[in-house]
Write a protein that holds these residues in place. Structure first.
Motif, PDB file in Angstrom:
ATOM      1  N   VAL A 107      -6.211   7.422   1.871  1.00  0.00           N
ATOM      2  CA  VAL A 107      -7.617   7.176   1.522  1.00  0.00           C
ATOM      3  C   VAL A 107      -8.235   6.227   2.551  1.00  0.00           C
ATOM      4  O   VAL A 107      -9.350   6.441   3.032  1.00  0.00           O
ATOM      5  CB  VAL A 107      -7.741   6.589   0.087  1.00  0.00           C
ATOM      6  N   GLN A 108      -7.485   5.195   2.895  1.00  0.00           N
ATOM      7  CA  GLN A 108      -7.958   4.224   3.879  1.00  0.00           C
ATOM      8  C   GLN A 108      -8.207   4.903   5.230  1.00  0.00           C
ATOM      9  O   GLN A 108      -9.232   4.676   5.874  1.00  0.00           O
ATOM     10  CB  GLN A 108      -6.912   3.105   4.021  1.00  0.00           C
ATOM     11  N   ARG A 138      -5.646   6.695 -11.532  1.00  0.00           N
ATOM     12  CA  ARG A 138      -5.011   5.417 -11.163  1.00  0.00           C
ATOM     13  C   ARG A 138      -5.809   4.256 -11.728  1.00  0.00           C
ATOM     14  O   ARG A 138      -5.261   3.293 -12.251  1.00  0.00           O
ATOM     15  CB  ARG A 138      -4.915   5.276  -9.638  1.00  0.00           C
ATOM     16  N   TYR A 139      -7.123   4.372 -11.621  1.00  0.00           N
ATOM     17  CA  TYR A 139      -7.999   3.303 -12.115  1.00  0.00           C
ATOM     18  C   TYR A 139      -7.858   3.160 -13.630  1.00  0.00           C
ATOM     19  O   TYR A 139      -7.689   2.056 -14.149  1.00  0.00           O
ATOM     20  CB  TYR A 139      -9.449   3.616 -11.731  1.00  0.00           C
ATOM     21  N   GLU A 154      -2.859   5.392  -0.959  1.00  0.00           N
ATOM     22  CA  GLU A 154      -3.813   4.360  -0.527  1.00  0.00           C
ATOM     23  C   GLU A 154      -3.982   4.380   0.992  1.00  0.00           C
ATOM     24  O   GLU A 154      -5.096   4.206   1.503  1.00  0.00           O
ATOM     25  CB  GLU A 154      -3.334   2.988  -1.006  1.00  0.00           C
ATOM     26  N   GLU A 155      -2.901   4.613   1.699  1.00  0.00           N
ATOM     27  CA  GLU A 155      -2.974   4.684   3.167  1.00  0.00           C
ATOM     28  C   GLU A 155      -3.821   5.872   3.618  1.00  0.00           C
ATOM     29  O   GLU A 155      -4.641   5.760   4.532  1.00  0.00           O
ATOM     30  CB  GLU A 155      -1.566   4.824   3.757  1.00  0.00           C
ATOM     31  N   MET A 177       0.843  -1.199   0.000  1.00  0.00           N
ATOM     32  CA  MET A 177       0.000   0.000   0.000  1.00  0.00           C
ATOM     33  C   MET A 177       0.887   1.261   0.000  1.00  0.00           C
ATOM     34  O   MET A 177       1.796   1.357   0.828  1.00  0.00           O
ATOM     35  CB  MET A 177      -0.879  -0.013   1.267  1.00  0.00           C
ATOM     36  N   ASP A 178       0.678   2.171  -0.931  1.00  0.00           N
ATOM     37  CA  ASP A 178       1.502   3.378  -0.950  1.00  0.00           C
ATOM     38  C   ASP A 178       0.839   4.503  -0.129  1.00  0.00           C
ATOM     39  O   ASP A 178      -0.237   4.310   0.456  1.00  0.00           O
ATOM     40  CB  ASP A 178       1.828   3.818  -2.382  1.00  0.00           C
ATOM     41  N   LYS A 213      -7.577   9.147  -7.882  1.00  0.00           N
ATOM     42  CA  LYS A 213      -8.162   7.811  -7.820  1.00  0.00           C
ATOM     43  C   LYS A 213      -8.621   7.364  -9.215  1.00  0.00           C
ATOM     44  O   LYS A 213      -8.373   6.250  -9.638  1.00  0.00           O
ATOM     45  CB  LYS A 213      -9.356   7.842  -6.853  1.00  0.00           C
ATOM     46  N   THR A 266      -4.690   1.562 -14.556  1.00  0.00           N
ATOM     47  CA  THR A 266      -4.712   0.122 -14.284  1.00  0.00           C
ATOM     48  C   THR A 266      -5.479  -0.624 -15.369  1.00  0.00           C
ATOM     49  O   THR A 266      -5.062  -1.662 -15.859  1.00  0.00           O
ATOM     50  CB  THR A 266      -5.406  -0.144 -12.923  1.00  0.00           C
TER      51      THR A 266
END
Ligand code: SF4
Ligand code: SF4
Length: 105
Positions: free
Chosen positions: A8-9, A94-95, A5-6, A1-2, A91, A98
């Motif tokens: 957002v979490q 990134r999606y 991501e951390e 997890m970068d 986000k 991917t």
């Protein structure tokens, strides 16, 4: 997890008032108003933190330059992308990256 991501979490686990306080803090740090792509329409609409909220709402379509890489929010949030006002939030980009393996403009 970068880092992104951390962050957002971590926000997902915050109380609504803490999320709001974080958003206000990021808004105060956003350097978009100094960017050549930022225009009067965006200013009047008080549009900020496109990296989080996504594309400008019918104001910015012309990509002159993006100063996001020098913004303190970019470092704090671990952003990899730029031109959020025209290409979408971190986000979303990134999606797309991917899914398609490249950025979509
Ligand atoms: S990274 Fe860009 S869009 Fe996000 S707060 Fe900074 S200047 Fe604004
Ligand atoms: S997201 Fe980037 S290009 Fe758009 S206004 Fe902000 S700094 Fe400029």
């Amino acid at each position: 997890m970068d880092t992104f991501e951390e962050k957002v979490q971590a926000m997902k686990n915050m109380a609504p008032e803490d999320v709001q306080a974080t958003v206000e803090k990021l808004k105060s740090m956003c350097t978009c108003p100094s960017c050549p792509s930022y225009n009067r329409c965006a200013k009047e609409g008080k549009e900020l933190i496109f990296c989080s909220t996504g594309k400008s709402f019918m104001c910015i379509s012309d990509e002159k330059r993006c100063i996001c890489p020098a913004c303190p929010v970019g470092k704090e949030m671990g952003l990899k992308y730029s031109f959020f006002c025209t290409r979408g939030a971190e986000k979303a980009q990134r999606y797309e990256h991917t899914v398609w393996g490249t950025k979509m403009v």
